[in-house]
Design a protein around this motif. Sequence first.
Motif, PDB file in Angstrom:
ATOM      1  N   ILE A 168      60.752  49.424  53.294  1.00  0.00           N
ATOM      2  CA  ILE A 168      61.347  48.710  54.423  1.00  0.00           C
ATOM      3  C   ILE A 168      62.472  47.767  53.996  1.00  0.00           C
ATOM      4  CG2 ILE A 168      59.228  48.818  55.790  1.00  0.00           C
ATOM      5  CD1 ILE A 168      58.856  45.799  55.084  1.00  0.00           C
ATOM      6  N   LEU A 219      62.035  39.467  58.043  1.00  0.00           N
ATOM      7  CA  LEU A 219      62.059  40.787  58.665  1.00  0.00           C
ATOM      8  C   LEU A 219      60.890  40.947  59.629  1.00  0.00           C
ATOM      9  CD1 LEU A 219      62.574  42.877  55.389  1.00  0.00           C
ATOM     10  CD2 LEU A 219      64.382  42.222  57.009  1.00  0.00           C
ATOM     11  N   HIS A 220      61.045  41.910  60.537  1.00  0.00           N
ATOM     12  CA  HIS A 220      59.879  42.412  61.242  1.00  0.00           C
ATOM     13  C   HIS A 220      59.040  43.226  60.248  1.00  0.00           C
ATOM     14  CE1 HIS A 220      60.901  41.233  65.332  1.00  0.00           C
ATOM     15  NE2 HIS A 220      62.146  41.668  65.157  1.00  0.00           N
ATOM     16  N   ASP A 222      58.181  46.178  60.165  1.00  0.00           N
ATOM     17  CA  ASP A 222      58.696  47.532  59.901  1.00  0.00           C
ATOM     18  C   ASP A 222      60.072  47.513  59.247  1.00  0.00           C
ATOM     19  OD1 ASP A 222      60.300  46.693  61.987  1.00  0.00           O
ATOM     20  OD2 ASP A 222      59.691  48.284  63.380  1.00  0.00           O
ATOM     21  N   ARG A 224      62.854  45.897  60.413  1.00  0.00           N
ATOM     22  CA  ARG A 224      63.956  45.551  61.307  1.00  0.00           C
ATOM     23  C   ARG A 224      64.306  44.071  61.148  1.00  0.00           C
ATOM     24  NH1 ARG A 224      62.431  45.346  66.304  1.00  0.00           N
ATOM     25  NH2 ARG A 224      60.192  45.508  65.781  1.00  0.00           N
ATOM     26  N   ASP A 227      66.482  39.340  65.742  1.00  0.00           N
ATOM     27  CA  ASP A 227      67.744  38.980  66.387  1.00  0.00           C
ATOM     28  C   ASP A 227      68.126  37.525  66.157  1.00  0.00           C
ATOM     29  OD1 ASP A 227      67.970  41.549  67.369  1.00  0.00           O
ATOM     30  OD2 ASP A 227      67.057  41.059  69.315  1.00  0.00           O
ATOM     31  N   GLU A 240      69.720  39.951  57.026  1.00  0.00           N
ATOM     32  CA  GLU A 240      68.338  39.745  56.598  1.00  0.00           C
ATOM     33  C   GLU A 240      68.085  38.314  56.113  1.00  0.00           C
ATOM     34  OE1 GLU A 240      69.491  43.899  54.894  1.00  0.00           O
ATOM     35  OE2 GLU A 240      70.470  41.975  55.341  1.00  0.00           O
TER      36      GLU A 240
END
Length: 404
Positions: A168, A219-220, A222, A224, A227, A240
Motif C-alpha cells: 500500500i 494514509l487510509h 488501503d 489511499r 483528503d 502522503e
Amino acid sequence: MTLSCTTSFENTDSAAGKPAGSRKLRALLVAAAFTLVAWQAQAQTSASRSFPSEKGEIVVSELLTGLDHPWSIAFLPDDSGALITERPGHLRLWQADGGLSEPIGGVPEVYARSQGGLLDIALAPDFAQSRRVYLSYAEQGDDGKAGTTAGYGVLSADGRKLENFTVIFRQTPKLSSGAHFGSRLVFDRQGYLFIALGENNQRPTSQDLDKLQGKVVRLHPDGRVPDDNPFVGKAPARPEIWSYGHRNQQGAALNPWSGKLWTHEHGPRGGDEINIPQAGRNYGWPLATYGINYSGLAIPEAQGTHAGGTEQPIHYWKVSPAISGMAFYDAGRFPAWRRSLFIGALKDQALIRLELDGDKVLREERLLAALDERIRDVRIGPDGYVYVLTDASQGRLLKIGLKE
C-alpha cells in the motif's frame, strides 16, 4: 510434591516381612523428588531475575530465546499469542503453550542488509474480523538502492501463512544503501495509518517535500491518501506527507490520554529526540539539531539547536542512548507505572522509563542496564506487563513487571 510407586519383589526381608530393598527404593524416590524440586527452582531462578527500581523490585522473565535480530512484536487478541518480526525476513507466531512457529509463509522478500530487513508489525484495528496484518520492510529497487515499503496480508486461520499480501506504500525515491529506514506503524483512533520513516542517511531529503525520506505519512488503511492531509493539492509536495524534517524514526505510539501520535528518532552523535508530529509541521532535521556529526564536526546544514520555521522536540538527549521502540503505560496491573512512557535503548542497553505530566517529561529512570542487551522493541501486553525484544542473533523476548 508427591511421588508414588507400586512394585513387587520375589525376595523378602525375613526380619521385617517386607519386600527386600523397599526401604532403599523409598530413599531413592525421596532423593529424586528433592533433586527434581531443586532443579525446578534453579530453572525458575535462571529464567527470572530481579532488579531494584524507584517503583519497587522489578522481575524479568525470559519467555523466548534464539530469535534472529527480532524487530517488533504484536499481540493477538484472545490470548492467542503474538507475532514477531525478525530482521532477516521471518515472521513467526509465538504462543505461551506452543512455543515458536516456523517462519510464516507469504511474507514479502526484504532487503536484509545492514539496518534493512523486515521491520515493524501492526494489526488492523478490525483484526478480529479482517485478520489483516500490516508490515513495514526495506525493499530494493532496480538500481540496487532501497527504501521503506508497507503492506498487509491476511493471517490464515491456522496462523501459518499471510495470504494475498498487498503493498500500500513505497518510499520514493529509493535512496538507501542500508541505513535509516525507520520505521514504525501506528493506527490512530479514527483508523488512519501513520508510517514513521527514516531519511536513508541522506540529510537534505528530510526537507524536500517532493520526497518521502524523513517524513511521517498518513494514509487510509488501503493506502489511499486522506483528503485532509496537509499537502494535498500542493504539488510538487507529496500528498502522503503528514510532517517532515525527521531523521531516523525508530519509535512511534499513540498517546492513550490525548489520542496524539508520538514519535522518536535517532540524532547523529547526540540529539535523539521525541516529537508529537502535527499536520504540516517541520521538525528541523538537518537544519536544527542537538547533535553533531560522527566525525565530531558540526552538521553542515545545521543552523544550531533552533531554526526558523521548525518545531522543537518535547524531549531530547544530548548524549544519544540510540532509542528504539516505545510504549505508553496505561494498564491497571502496576499502578506505580501509570503515566509512564517506556523506550528501548540500543547503544545504552537499557529500558528507559519517562514520567509524564501531559505532554511534559518530568524525569527519567534507567532500568535493566545490568542485562547488557540492546533493547529493540517495547510493548505493553494485554496482561499489563511490559514486553521487550532484545536485538541479537540470539535475541530474547522478556516479560517485565513489578514484584507483587
